[in-house]
Each structure stands twice: as structure tokens, then as C-alpha cells.
Design an enzyme around this catalytic site. Structure first.
Site, PDB file in Angstrom:
ATOM      1  N   ARG A   1       0.702  -0.853   0.271  1.00 54.53           N
ATOM      2  CA  ARG A   1       0.358   0.105   0.003  1.00 54.53           C
ATOM      3  C   ARG A   1       0.749   1.216   0.091  1.00 54.53           C
ATOM      4  O   ARG A   1       0.632   2.533   0.633  1.00 54.53           O
ATOM      5  CB  ARG A   1      -1.062   0.012   1.106  1.00 54.53           C
ATOM      6  CG  ARG A   1      -1.957  -0.806   1.704  1.00 54.53           C
ATOM      7  CD  ARG A   1      -3.002  -1.410   0.096  1.00 54.53           C
ATOM      8  NE  ARG A   1      -4.046  -2.472   0.603  1.00 54.53           N
ATOM      9  CZ  ARG A   1      -3.467  -3.612   0.487  1.00 54.53           C
ATOM     10  NH1 ARG A   1      -2.883  -4.022  -0.486  1.00 54.53           N
ATOM     11  NH2 ARG A   1      -4.510  -4.549   0.871  1.00 54.53           N
TER      12      ARG A   1
ATOM     13  N   SER B   1      -9.969   0.966   4.569  1.00 54.37           N
ATOM     14  CA  SER B   1      -9.396   0.286   5.521  1.00 54.37           C
ATOM     15  C   SER B   1      -8.959   2.055   6.017  1.00 54.37           C
ATOM     16  O   SER B   1      -8.036   2.351   5.556  1.00 54.37           O
ATOM     17  CB  SER B   1      -7.695  -0.689   5.395  1.00 54.37           C
ATOM     18  OG  SER B   1      -9.063  -1.858   4.495  1.00 54.37           O
TER      19      SER B   1
ATOM     20  N   GLU C   1      -3.305   4.155   6.406  1.00 57.00           N
ATOM     21  CA  GLU C   1      -3.469   4.141   5.035  1.00 57.00           C
ATOM     22  C   GLU C   1      -3.553   5.182   4.698  1.00 57.00           C
ATOM     23  O   GLU C   1      -3.207   5.763   3.615  1.00 57.00           O
ATOM     24  CB  GLU C   1      -4.709   2.517   4.689  1.00 57.00           C
ATOM     25  CG  GLU C   1      -3.782   2.255   3.159  1.00 57.00           C
ATOM     26  CD  GLU C   1      -4.863   1.561   2.638  1.00 57.00           C
ATOM     27  OE1 GLU C   1      -4.537   0.176   3.472  1.00 57.00           O
ATOM     28  OE2 GLU C   1      -5.788   1.656   2.056  1.00 57.00           O
TER      29      GLU C   1
HETATM   30  P1  FAD Z   1      -7.641  10.097  -3.435  1.00 54.80           P
HETATM   31  O1  FAD Z   1      -8.461   9.859  -2.030  1.00 54.80           O
HETATM   32  O2  FAD Z   1      -8.438  11.446  -4.597  1.00 54.80           O
HETATM   33  O3  FAD Z   1      -5.850  10.672  -3.042  1.00 54.80           O
HETATM   34  C1  FAD Z   1      -5.530   9.999  -2.678  1.00 54.80           C
HETATM   35  C2  FAD Z   1      -3.908  10.918  -2.670  1.00 54.80           C
HETATM   36  O4  FAD Z   1      -3.520   9.916  -3.708  1.00 54.80           O
HETATM   37  C3  FAD Z   1      -4.096  11.451  -1.805  1.00 54.80           C
HETATM   38  O5  FAD Z   1      -2.371  12.087  -1.128  1.00 54.80           O
HETATM   39  C4  FAD Z   1      -3.689  12.577  -3.210  1.00 54.80           C
HETATM   40  O6  FAD Z   1      -2.786  13.910  -3.262  1.00 54.80           O
HETATM   41  C5  FAD Z   1      -3.031  11.863  -4.134  1.00 54.80           C
HETATM   42  N1  FAD Z   1      -3.664  11.701  -5.834  1.00 54.80           N
HETATM   43  C6  FAD Z   1      -4.671  11.817  -5.829  1.00 54.80           C
HETATM   44  N2  FAD Z   1      -4.231  11.373  -7.892  1.00 54.80           N
HETATM   45  C7  FAD Z   1      -2.720  11.495  -7.803  1.00 54.80           C
HETATM   46  C8  FAD Z   1      -2.680  11.980  -9.044  1.00 54.80           C
HETATM   47  N3  FAD Z   1      -3.410  11.611 -10.742  1.00 54.80           N
HETATM   48  N4  FAD Z   1      -1.023  12.315  -8.602  1.00 54.80           N
HETATM   49  C9  FAD Z   1      -0.254  11.650  -7.764  1.00 54.80           C
HETATM   50  N5  FAD Z   1      -0.815  11.883  -6.648  1.00 54.80           N
HETATM   51  C10 FAD Z   1      -2.369  11.822  -6.794  1.00 54.80           C
HETATM   52  N6  FAD Z   1      -7.835   0.703  -1.782  1.00 54.80           N
HETATM   53  C11 FAD Z   1      -7.276  -0.248  -1.835  1.00 54.80           C
HETATM   54  O7  FAD Z   1      -5.635   0.069  -2.042  1.00 54.80           O
HETATM   55  N7  FAD Z   1      -7.896  -1.602  -1.711  1.00 54.80           N
HETATM   56  C12 FAD Z   1      -9.026  -1.246  -1.620  1.00 54.80           C
HETATM   57  O8  FAD Z   1      -9.708  -2.880  -1.473  1.00 54.80           O
HETATM   58  C13 FAD Z   1      -9.803  -0.251  -1.252  1.00 54.80           C
HETATM   59  N8  FAD Z   1     -11.312   0.219  -0.946  1.00 54.80           N
HETATM   60  C14 FAD Z   1     -11.974   0.573  -0.191  1.00 54.80           C
HETATM   61  C15 FAD Z   1     -12.949   0.476   0.153  1.00 54.80           C
HETATM   62  C16 FAD Z   1     -13.708   1.713  -0.188  1.00 54.80           C
HETATM   63  C17 FAD Z   1     -15.678   1.827   0.204  1.00 54.80           C
HETATM   64  C18 FAD Z   1     -13.170   3.111  -0.104  1.00 54.80           C
HETATM   65  C19 FAD Z   1     -13.755   4.041  -0.162  1.00 54.80           C
HETATM   66  C20 FAD Z   1     -12.096   3.081  -0.029  1.00 54.80           C
HETATM   67  C21 FAD Z   1     -11.180   1.715  -0.647  1.00 54.80           C
HETATM   68  N9  FAD Z   1      -9.415   1.928  -0.532  1.00 54.80           N
HETATM   69  C22 FAD Z   1      -8.991   0.523  -1.309  1.00 54.80           C
HETATM   70  C23 FAD Z   1      -9.164   3.354  -0.288  1.00 54.80           C
HETATM   71  C24 FAD Z   1      -8.589   4.032  -1.993  1.00 54.80           C
HETATM   72  O9  FAD Z   1     -10.637   3.812  -3.288  1.00 54.80           O
HETATM   73  C25 FAD Z   1      -7.749   4.124  -2.791  1.00 54.80           C
HETATM   74  O10 FAD Z   1      -6.579   4.649  -2.229  1.00 54.80           O
HETATM   75  C26 FAD Z   1      -8.165   4.839  -4.041  1.00 54.80           C
HETATM   76  O11 FAD Z   1      -6.640   4.723  -5.288  1.00 54.80           O
HETATM   77  C27 FAD Z   1      -7.594   6.537  -4.074  1.00 54.80           C
HETATM   78  O12 FAD Z   1      -7.931   7.216  -5.207  1.00 54.80           O
HETATM   79  P2  FAD Z   1      -8.433   8.045  -4.924  1.00 54.80           P
HETATM   80  O13 FAD Z   1      -8.792   8.548  -7.143  1.00 54.80           O
HETATM   81  O14 FAD Z   1      -9.635   8.660  -4.845  1.00 54.80           O
HETATM   82  O15 FAD Z   1      -7.786   9.110  -4.267  1.00 54.80           O
HETATM   83  P1  NAP Z   2     -10.212  -9.968   4.872  1.00 53.04           P
HETATM   84  O1  NAP Z   2     -10.465 -11.109   3.624  1.00 53.04           O
HETATM   85  O2  NAP Z   2     -11.735 -10.595   5.831  1.00 53.04           O
HETATM   86  O3  NAP Z   2      -9.306 -10.540   5.441  1.00 53.04           O
HETATM   87  C1  NAP Z   2      -8.469  -9.615   6.736  1.00 53.04           C
HETATM   88  C2  NAP Z   2      -6.884  -9.291   6.377  1.00 53.04           C
HETATM   89  O4  NAP Z   2      -6.375 -10.486   6.041  1.00 53.04           O
HETATM   90  C3  NAP Z   2      -6.563  -8.866   5.051  1.00 53.04           C
HETATM   91  O5  NAP Z   2      -6.852  -7.032   5.226  1.00 53.04           O
HETATM   92  C4  NAP Z   2      -5.899  -9.449   3.969  1.00 53.04           C
HETATM   93  O6  NAP Z   2      -4.798  -8.299   3.824  1.00 53.04           O
HETATM   94  C5  NAP Z   2      -5.270 -10.529   5.663  1.00 53.04           C
HETATM   95  N1  NAP Z   2      -5.457 -12.025   4.201  1.00 53.04           N
HETATM   96  C6  NAP Z   2      -6.780 -12.038   4.325  1.00 53.04           C
HETATM   97  N2  NAP Z   2      -6.554 -13.921   3.266  1.00 53.04           N
HETATM   98  C7  NAP Z   2      -4.827 -13.860   3.389  1.00 53.04           C
HETATM   99  C8  NAP Z   2      -4.279 -14.299   2.208  1.00 53.04           C
HETATM  100  N3  NAP Z   2      -4.831 -15.461   1.525  1.00 53.04           N
HETATM  101  N4  NAP Z   2      -2.852 -14.148   2.375  1.00 53.04           N
HETATM  102  C9  NAP Z   2      -2.994 -12.739   2.622  1.00 53.04           C
HETATM  103  N5  NAP Z   2      -3.715 -11.962   3.506  1.00 53.04           N
HETATM  104  C10 NAP Z   2      -4.947 -12.634   3.690  1.00 53.04           C
HETATM  105  O7  NAP Z   2     -10.594  -8.579   4.540  1.00 53.04           O
HETATM  106  P2  NAP Z   2     -11.557  -7.566   3.478  1.00 53.04           P
HETATM  107  O8  NAP Z   2     -11.089  -7.174   5.050  1.00 53.04           O
HETATM  108  O9  NAP Z   2     -12.862  -8.582   3.908  1.00 53.04           O
HETATM  109  O10 NAP Z   2     -10.867  -7.138   2.271  1.00 53.04           O
HETATM  110  C11 NAP Z   2     -10.329  -8.005   1.337  1.00 53.04           C
HETATM  111  C12 NAP Z   2      -9.623  -7.846   0.718  1.00 53.04           C
HETATM  112  O11 NAP Z   2      -9.789  -5.636   0.542  1.00 53.04           O
HETATM  113  C13 NAP Z   2      -8.498  -7.563   1.540  1.00 53.04           C
HETATM  114  O12 NAP Z   2      -6.829  -7.866   0.718  1.00 53.04           O
HETATM  115  C14 NAP Z   2      -8.621  -5.813   1.422  1.00 53.04           C
HETATM  116  O13 NAP Z   2      -6.660  -5.494   1.565  1.00 53.04           O
HETATM  117  C15 NAP Z   2      -8.939  -4.930   0.161  1.00 53.04           C
HETATM  118  N6  NAP Z   2      -9.273  -3.989   1.367  1.00 53.04           N
HETATM  119  C16 NAP Z   2      -9.049  -3.058   1.396  1.00 53.04           C
HETATM  120  C17 NAP Z   2      -9.555  -1.830   1.547  1.00 53.04           C
HETATM  121  C18 NAP Z   2      -8.664  -0.282   2.117  1.00 53.04           C
HETATM  122  O14 NAP Z   2      -8.799   0.805   1.946  1.00 53.04           O
HETATM  123  N7  NAP Z   2      -7.282  -1.051   1.812  1.00 53.04           N
HETATM  124  C19 NAP Z   2     -10.862  -2.163   2.086  1.00 53.04           C
HETATM  125  C20 NAP Z   2     -11.829  -2.521   1.623  1.00 53.04           C
HETATM  126  C21 NAP Z   2     -11.179  -4.132   1.179  1.00 53.04           C
HETATM  127  P3  NAP Z   2      -4.506  -6.977   2.788  1.00 53.04           P
HETATM  128  O15 NAP Z   2      -5.501  -6.740   3.100  1.00 53.04           O
HETATM  129  O16 NAP Z   2      -3.071  -7.718   3.173  1.00 53.04           O
HETATM  130  O17 NAP Z   2      -5.206  -8.349   1.769  1.00 53.04           O
END
Ligand code: FAD
Ligand code: NAP
Length: 347
Positions: free
Chosen positions: A173, A247, A343
Site C-alpha cells: 500500500r 481501511s 493508510e
Molecule cells: P484520492 O483520495 O483523491 O487521493 C489519494 C492520495 O493520492 C492523495 O494523497 C492524493 O493527493 C494522491 N493523488 C490522487 N491522485 C493523484 C495523481 N493523479 N497524482 C499524484 N497523486 C495523486 N484501496 C485499496 O488499495 N484496496 C482496496 O480494496 C480499497 N477499498 C476501498 C473501499 C472503499 C469503500 C473506499 C472508500 C476506499 C477503498 N480503498 C482501497 C482506498 C481508495 O479507494 C484507493 O486508495 C484509491 O486508489 C484512491 O483513489 P482516489 O482517486 O479516490 O484518490
Molecule cells: P478479509 O478477507 O477479511 O481478510 C482480513 C485481512 O487478512 C485482509 O486485510 C488481508 O490482507 C488478510 N488476508 C486474508 N487472506 C489472506 C491471504 N490468503 N493471504 C494474505 N493475506 C490475507 O479482508 P477484507 O477486509 O474483507 O478485505 C478483502 C480484501 O479487500 C483485502 O485484500 C483488503 O486489503 C481489500 N480491501 C482494502 C480496503 C482498503 O481501503 N485498503 C478496503 C476494503 C477491502 P490484505 O489487506 O493485505 O489483503
């Protein structure tokens, strides 16, 4: 006389509300807002005193930011669009995508065209430009696995740069755009190398169990993508209905020694193997053990199904949410001696 298309930024707004431009939905404003729809507009903007005299903040879809106060400066919202085929052979296709394109819409486009590699990343909100910024990941896939290159513009010198995979310094991340180059480079387009030979990744139990429970076999890109969407819709709050940024914290990695100490006191502590023999502990589990799951504090709180997601029930403020995040950090630190790292990008 022929009229050339203007590169002037028409959409510089003063005292602009950001409430509907970020997924926490807090009432917050920026001194200035510019919406970029072409790279030329950035050159134009950079010559503007308003740009030179103010701090900048790049915004995509706003799904990974928390505003704790008004932004006293210029918010540059990236709306650069376009999808272009750069190269193609029997095994791969390279697609160059404008940073302002919707990530999820692009995933659907790839699935429909049988381009594999990002189907596990369906329904992640936000834009293409922010996706490499935190090396988005879900269900065992990260964008770095299909990443080819990106173009970014240096916000101080105005010069264009290309970054390959190594130069992006992708981590868990994280990338160089979330560390040393944060808010210094505006990502304009991203080129991804998608696979024409389909290999599915169902290594996460949540996904595998879903297919078993629903009696789904003969898996395809579409079936995996649909499953990811369904699982996420059941478990995660929809930001359109309840403010959140996914998250709030990263999952911590700990050494085997640290893990041994924790599991001697908490034998049911889950873990997953990481790099250099370190172990990943789900932050959601740590937060739940500290009693925060489903707890509400005024107008902010911890989601009832996924404790890693902090929510704004409507009238919550950024500072109240930050305060809650700090309370959670403190509690996890006291109980497990682990400091959770946010994050979400806090401003
Ligand atoms: P923004 O929120 O607008 O920006 C995020 C950061 O990136 C800021 O610091 C901004 O300055 C910078 N930024 C944005 N655009 C640019 C650009 N063009 N150039 C340089 N910097 C830039 N993330 C995951 O990794 N995995 C997930 O599964 C996941 N699930 C999510 C689920 C939900 C319900 C929500 C609300 C969020 C989730 N996220 C997840 C987090 C988020 O969606 C991601 O990080 C996404 O990539 C953010 O995109 P954004 O365009 O909204 O970025
Ligand atoms: P989940 O399946 O309940 O699992 C809980 C955590 O365990 C996750 O965060 C995941 O890590 C880890 N995990 C589960 N199975 C794994 C495997 N086989 N190997 C390595 N790590 C494992 O998770 P969840 O909350 O429902 O989310 C599902 C996926 O969506 C995850 O990958 C999560 O990262 C992603 N997600 C991300 C965001 C965000 O905002 N970043 C929001 C929602 C969901 P990882 O998170 O490292 O994968």
C-alpha cells in the site's frame, strides 16, 4: 480568424466546497480549486500567481483522504481522461489510461474485453492516477503486478517524467508517490500491461469460499469480478450512504519473535506470511480485540462489519475522526505493542 482550443483553466473556483469531492463527506472547503481536463491546462495554471503563491493538493476521487481542516491553498482535481492501446501481442495488451478515469470502470472494461490481471481489484473507488500512488491491492492482487509505466508532471519545475516499475518503489500500500514524492508529482497517465492468457487468483479464502458456497465453477474473469463486487457490497459500507475511506490503517507486519510473544497471549491471533519471514496481522482483528468494532462516538465510529473502516455518520468532523483513529492506535499499542500506521492520507 481560427479559434484555437483554449488551454486556460476555466474552472478555478474560490472558497470551493470539497464535501462532495471526498468519500468521508465532511463539510470542508479549499481556498481554490482547479479541475484539470488537459495537460496543457497545468502549464497554464503553473504560470498563474495563484498557483505560485499557494500550497497545492492533488485530488482524484477523494476516496483515500481525510480533511481535518480547511485546505488553505489550491486543490488540483485530476480529470484527465482517455484510454489508448499502446502495444499488443498474443500474450499482452498495454493500455495507457488517463489519471482521471474511474478505476472500477476500467476494471469492468478489461473484464468485458478479456484482459486479465485486475479483476480482483473490482469496486475499489477512485481514479487511475491514485491507484499506483498507494499500489492499490485486494484479494492477493496489487496494481504493481500489471504496472508498466506512468507519466507524471513535477509540480514545481513543470517537467514531465516517466517512471518504470522500479522507479515507483512499490511497497505494501505504498509507492514513491506516497513517500518522498507525495504532492510533488502529478500523475497524468498510467500504462498497464494486461494479460490475454487468463490466470485467476482465488488464493484468498473469502473468494474461494464464495464460489464453494454459491456452487460456482468453471471460473472466468467475469465470475471472479462479480464475486469480488458481491463480497465487497455485503461487507463494506457504500461511501454514497455512509462516509468512509475504506481501511483506515495498514495491516502491520511483525517479526516472528514479536508474533510469538503475541500469540502466546492470544493463541487465536491470525497471521499471513510476508516478506523476509515477517508476518502480517490483520489490523481489523487487533481493533476488534480492543473492543472498537461497531462502536459509535458522536457522529463518527467504527463500522459494525469491518472494524478497519472508520465512518462518518453524517455530521462528523475530520478532527473527531482523527481523534478516534488516535484512540484506536493508542489502545492497540497498549494491548499488543503494535503501532498501527494510517493508510488514509490525512490533511
Ligand atoms: P484520492 O483520495 O483523491 O487521493 C489519494 C492520495 O493520492 C492523495 O494523497 C492524493 O493527493 C494522491 N493523488 C490522487 N491522485 C493523484 C495523481 N493523479 N497524482 C499524484 N497523486 C495523486 N484501496 C485499496 O488499495 N484496496 C482496496 O480494496 C480499497 N477499498 C476501498 C473501499 C472503499 C469503500 C473506499 C472508500 C476506499 C477503498 N480503498 C482501497 C482506498 C481508495 O479507494 C484507493 O486508495 C484509491 O486508489 C484512491 O483513489 P482516489 O482517486 O479516490 O484518490
Ligand atoms: P478479509 O478477507 O477479511 O481478510 C482480513 C485481512 O487478512 C485482509 O486485510 C488481508 O490482507 C488478510 N488476508 C486474508 N487472506 C489472506 C491471504 N490468503 N493471504 C494474505 N493475506 C490475507 O479482508 P477484507 O477486509 O474483507 O478485505 C478483502 C480484501 O479487500 C483485502 O485484500 C483488503 O486489503 C481489500 N480491501 C482494502 C480496503 C482498503 O481501503 N485498503 C478496503 C476494503 C477491502 P490484505 O489487506 O493485505 O489483503
Amino acid at each position: 480568424m481560427d479559434k484555437k482550443p483554449s488551454s486556460k483553466v476555466h474552472l478555478v473556483q474560490k472558497n470551493a466546497s470539497l464535501q462532495h469531492m471526498h468519500s468521508f463527506g465532511m463539510t470542508v472547503a479549499a481556498d481554490f480549486l482547479a479541475i484539470l481536463t488537459s495537460k496543457n491546462q497545468l502549464n497554464d495554471l503553473q504560470n498563474n500567481p495563484l498557483y505560485q503563491n499557494n500550497p497545492h493538493l492533488i485530488l482524484g476521487g477523494g476516496s483515500n483522504v481525510l480533511f481535518t481542516r480547511p485546505f488553505n491553498g489550491l486543490v488540483i482535481k485530476n480529470s484527465l481522461k482517455g484510454i489508448e492501446i499502446v502495444r499488443e501481442n498474443d500474450e499482452h495488451i498495454w493500455l495507457k489510461v488517463g489519471a482521471g478515469e474511474s478505476w472500477h470502470a476500467f476494471v469492468l472494461f478489461c473484464v468485458e474485453n478479456q484482459y486479465a490481471g485486475i479483476e480482483n481489484l473490482a469496486l475499489i473507488p477512485g481514479t487511475m492516477g491514485a491507484a499506483p500512488m498507494q499500489n492499490i491491492g485486494a484479494y492477493g492482487t496489487e496494481i504493481k503486478t500489471v504496472f508498466s509505466s506512468l507519466t507524471a508532471i513535477d509540480l514545481s519545475a513543470g517537467k514531465e517524467h516517466q517512471f518504470n516499475t522500479n522507479e515507483c518503489e512499490f511497497g505494501y500500500r505504498s509507492s514513491i508517490f506516497k513517500t518522498t514524492l507525495k504532492n510533488k508529482m502529478l500523475i497524468c497517465d498510467v500504462t498497464l500491461k494486461l494479460n490475454k492468457r487468463i490466470e485467476l487468483n482465488t488464493s484468498y479464502a473469502a473468494l474461494d469460499d464464495y464460489f464453494t458456497e454459491h456452487g460456482i465453477n468453471n471460473l472466468s474473469l467475469k465470475k471472479v469480478c462479480d464475486a469480488v463486487i458481491d463480497i465487497r457490497q455485503q461487507k463494506l459500507p457504500d461511501p454514497k450512504k455512509i462516509g468512509n475511506a475504506g481501511s483506515f490503517f495498514k495491516n502491520p507486519y511483525v517479526s516472528p519473535n514479536v508474533f510469538e510473544k503475541i500469540s502466546s497471549q492470544h493463541p487465536n491471533c491470525p497471521s499471513f506470511p510476508g516478506e523476509n519471514h515477517n508476518l502480517k496481522i490483520p489490523a481489523a482483528w487487533l481493533i476488534e480485540q480492543c473492543g472498537f468494532k461497531g462502536k459509535r462516538f458522536g457522529d463518527v465510529g467504527v463500522h459494525k462489519l469491518q472494524p478497519l473502516v472508520l465512518v462518518n455518520y453524517g455530521n462528523g468532523t475530520g478532527s473527531a475522526l482523527k481523534h478516534l483513529a488516535e484512540k484506536i492506535q493508542q489502545s492497540v499499542l497498549e494491548k499488543f505493542n503494535i503501532l498501527l500506521e494510517p493508510e488514509v492520507n490525512i490533511y
